[in-house]
Design a protein around this motif. Structure first.
Motif: not given
Length: 231
Positions: A25-32, A61-66, A196-199
């Motif tokens: 779920w982390i990988g899926l929602f990160l880019p969104l 979105a830096v806080a979410v990225f890190v 796409i790789a993250l998805i």
């Protein structure tokens, strides 16, 4: 509809499906989430100039990225895989991926051309970031192409529907690594190869964590609750 319930046991599960689903779920929602926050806080003009997932370090979105990458690293550090002859490879691959995720989070890429450079940023910081990103995606591919397909006898399988999904996700991740490398060489955007790789990475972990069965189970419970007569 493909049924995904025929996976053979790999031995005693030392992590649990919920652990795998959280990683997925982390990988899926990160880019969104990154896209949504950057659009809301920085506007369309700034967002359109962010040419990679890593460039969101320089956005609202830096806080979410890190934060999400650090969370991913922690889940990977604590991932133990299965109690079989390949347990050490589960642990080693996850630990390497965890350190790589921390590097990506804490050592940012170079600032986009339209944004100021961080005072403490140095060229080696960006080089370390790129190395961490390559290792991280490579470890994701190792999980999907090899470790997720190993049965209790230690042999990679390709006959079960889930194995085919893992393998396909691994091929997509490997292809996106090459695609991003090619775009990077040409100084072209690498956002889509990374996204796409993250998805693909997320799908492989969610399927490994039986997220499909969990969603179906929750949906059935909701339907049953909704169909009960009042009183």
């Amino acid at each position: 509809m493909i049924k995904l319930t025929d996976e053979a046991p790999q031995g005693a599960d030392l992590s649990g499906d919920q652990h795998r689903r959280l990683i997925g779920w982390i990988g899926l929602f990160l880019p969104l989430i990154l896209i949504g926050l950057a659009l809301e806080r920085d506007g369309l003009k700034t967002w359109s100039r962010l040419e990679s997932i890593s460039a969101y370090y320089y956005s609202g979105a830096v806080a979410v990225f890190v934060g999400m990458l650090v969370s991913l690293a922690l889940f990977l550090f604590t991932y133990r895989g299965y109690k079989n002859d390949y347990h050490k490879w589960d642990r080693t691959t996850a630990i390497i991926a965890g350190f790589a995720a921390l590097i990506v989070a804490l050592f940012p890429t170079a600032a986009p051309k339209h944004l100021p450079v961080l005072a403490w940023w140095r060229p080696w910081t960006g080089e370390l970031h790129h190395a961490g990103a390559i290792v991280l995606f490579a470890m994701f591919a190792v999980f999907a192409l090899w470790l997720f397909r190993i049965d209790k006898d230690g042999k990679p399988q390709m006959t079960r529907p889930r194995d085919k999904i893992y393998f396909a996700c691994g091929l997509v991740i490997a292809g996106c690594i090459l695609w991003a490398g090619y775009n990077g060489f040409r100084s072209a955007p690498i956002f889509w190869p990374e996204a796409i790789a993250l998805i693909a990475f997320s799908i492989s972990w969610l399927v490994k964590g039986y997220a499909d069965e969990k969603v179906v189970s929750v949906a059935r419970s909701m339907l049953r609750s909704g169909s009960k007569p009042p009183g």
